[in-house]
Design a protein around this motif. Structure first.
Motif, mmCIF file in Angstrom:
data_model
loop_
_atom_site.group_PDB
_atom_site.id
_atom_site.type_symbol
_atom_site.label_atom_id
_atom_site.label_comp_id
_atom_site.label_asym_id
_atom_site.label_seq_id
_atom_site.Cartn_x
_atom_site.Cartn_y
_atom_site.Cartn_z
ATOM 1 N N UNK A 185 7.984 -8.494 2.919
ATOM 2 C CA UNK A 185 6.525 -8.958 2.889
ATOM 3 C C UNK A 185 6.168 -10.499 2.348
ATOM 4 N N UNK A 186 7.546 -10.294 1.456
ATOM 5 C CA UNK A 186 7.535 -12.551 0.532
ATOM 6 C C UNK A 186 7.106 -12.631 1.693
ATOM 7 N N UNK A 187 7.176 -12.978 3.157
ATOM 8 C CA UNK A 187 7.561 -13.666 4.268
ATOM 9 C C UNK A 187 8.203 -14.888 4.007
ATOM 10 N N UNK A 188 7.092 -15.628 4.222
ATOM 11 C CA UNK A 188 8.126 -17.078 4.215
ATOM 12 C C UNK A 188 8.861 -17.496 3.004
ATOM 13 N N UNK A 193 -4.626 -6.671 8.375
ATOM 14 C CA UNK A 193 -5.843 -7.318 8.260
ATOM 15 C C UNK A 193 -6.254 -7.529 6.897
ATOM 16 N N UNK A 194 -6.326 -5.906 7.101
ATOM 17 C CA UNK A 194 -7.290 -5.747 5.904
ATOM 18 C C UNK A 194 -6.531 -5.851 4.599
ATOM 19 N N UNK A 195 -5.301 -5.383 4.455
ATOM 20 C CA UNK A 195 -4.723 -5.717 3.543
ATOM 21 C C UNK A 195 -4.582 -7.264 2.929
ATOM 22 N N UNK A 196 -4.530 -8.061 4.020
ATOM 23 C CA UNK A 196 -4.117 -9.768 3.425
ATOM 24 C C UNK A 196 -5.568 -10.069 3.628
ATOM 25 N N UNK A 197 -6.584 -9.347 3.710
ATOM 26 C CA UNK A 197 -7.847 -9.791 4.161
ATOM 27 C C UNK A 197 -8.001 -9.845 2.134
ATOM 28 N N UNK A 198 -7.660 -8.348 1.481
ATOM 29 C CA UNK A 198 -7.795 -8.363 0.142
ATOM 30 C C UNK A 198 -6.974 -8.912 -0.319
ATOM 31 N N UNK A 199 -5.667 -9.363 -0.860
ATOM 32 C CA UNK A 199 -4.871 -10.476 -1.238
ATOM 33 C C UNK A 199 -4.405 -11.298 -1.234
ATOM 34 N N UNK A 223 -2.847 -16.985 5.691
ATOM 35 C CA UNK A 223 -2.361 -15.845 6.467
ATOM 36 C C UNK A 223 -2.400 -15.663 7.952
ATOM 37 N N UNK A 224 -2.968 -16.620 8.071
ATOM 38 C CA UNK A 224 -2.754 -16.958 10.507
ATOM 39 C C UNK A 224 -1.284 -17.031 10.397
ATOM 40 N N UNK A 225 -0.503 -17.818 9.297
ATOM 41 C CA UNK A 225 1.363 -18.477 9.454
ATOM 42 C C UNK A 225 1.922 -16.764 9.500
ATOM 43 N N UNK A 226 2.063 -16.355 8.387
ATOM 44 C CA UNK A 226 2.576 -15.200 8.358
ATOM 45 C C UNK A 226 1.355 -13.613 8.926
ATOM 46 N N UNK A 227 0.583 -13.485 9.158
ATOM 47 C CA UNK A 227 0.491 -12.098 9.910
ATOM 48 C C UNK A 227 0.874 -11.642 11.262
ATOM 49 N N UNK A 228 1.531 -12.361 12.348
ATOM 50 C CA UNK A 228 2.532 -11.683 13.062
ATOM 51 C C UNK A 228 3.691 -11.117 13.104
ATOM 52 N N UNK A 229 4.588 -11.861 11.781
ATOM 53 C CA UNK A 229 5.678 -11.609 10.889
ATOM 54 C C UNK A 229 5.205 -10.570 10.445
ATOM 55 N N UNK A 263 2.667 -15.722 -4.053
ATOM 56 C CA UNK A 263 4.004 -16.305 -2.939
ATOM 57 C C UNK A 263 2.906 -16.488 -1.695
ATOM 58 N N UNK A 264 2.219 -15.667 -0.807
ATOM 59 C CA UNK A 264 1.751 -16.032 0.265
ATOM 60 C C UNK A 264 0.890 -17.206 0.468
#
Length: 246
Positions: free
Chosen positions: A19-22, A142-148, A155-161, A234-235
């Motif tokens: 969840x650090x993503x890129x 989607x729910x978690x990222x929508x909160x944080x 979000x769109x760049x990271x959500x797939x991974x 970080x995201x």
């Protein structure tokens, strides 16, 4: 030749290394001479089948046993978010000669801030919707990222991974509760446990930004505040975070 530094990165509540993503690649590119270690908290990421402790000191004990720098007797610095930052503070307090510096992002402390600022009540209905939906990874992320997070573009760049990562390592809701319980009980020391930098964000909708400011006031240190990012800096704005690291 630049001196190589050791870094340990710790995420927070219900988030694993993935969840650090890129950002995980960006920080290694930003500091190409440094060494990096990413560890999952028990109950998160690759350790999702384990049971999360209910005491912050137990997370310290667990992570010290897994940290390669500790095994080698090498000092290191830490970048940690939220619950991970609480663990970092306790680590520095218990073992002051191990962590040389720490950057603490969007964290809070019982005793410094009231519970309703440490977890903003508007997130409760959203959190309740996650109960029983842990196998619906798309809904979960989607729910978690929508909160944080606050940046729709990021979000769109990271959500797939993120969705694929959560499919591999789903979160047990009981561990979320145990981690929240551990965080709710933890109290920071009255003074900074060592060389720390506090980072927060005025746009944090999960934990009130006043929590970071209150820690800064109590410890007599300066807090650097992002103008608009959410709880997951970080995201939302990895470049800003990189520029503010010690």
């Amino acid at each position: 030749m630049a001196t190589s530094r050791n870094w340990l990165l710790l995420r927070g509540l219900a988030r694993g290394v993935g969840h650090w993503g890129s950002f995980s690649e960006k920080i290694q590119q930003h500091f190409p001479n440094d060494k990096f270690e990413f560890l999952d908290l028990p109950g998160n990421g690759i350790r999702h089948e384990e049971t999360s402790p209910i005491k912050i000191s137990e997370y310290v004990k667990d992570l010290r046993a897994r940290c390669s720098y500790v095994q080698k007797g090498e000092s290191f610095q830490v970048l940690s978010v939220s619950l991970g930052a609480m663990i970092t503070v306790e680590w520095m307090k218990e073992y002051p000669h191990e962590i040389s510096k720490a950057t603490l992002v969007c964290t809070s402390s019982g005793g410094f801030s009231p519970f309703y600022r440490r977890f903003i009540a508007g997130n409760i209905p959203k959190g309740l919707k996650l109960i029983g939906r842990e196998k619906d990874e798309t809904f979960w992320e989607k729910t978690v990222l929508g909160m944080i997070t606050n940046s729709h573009e990021r979000r769109e760049e990271e959500i797939g991974a993120m969705i694929e990562y959560t499919k591999r390592y789903p979160m047990n809701p009981q561990n979320v509760i145990r981690q929240m319980f551990a965080a709710s009980r933890y109290r920071f020391p009255d003074s900074a446990p060592g060389d720390v930098r506090l980072l927060g964000s005025h746009g944090d909708r999960l934990v009130s930004p006043t929590c970071t400011l209150k820690i800064a006031e109590k410890w007599g240190v300066r807090a650097e505040m992002h103008p608009w990012a959410g709880h997951d800096v970080p995201i939302d704005d990895p470049q800003w975070l990189l520029e503010h690291l010690l």
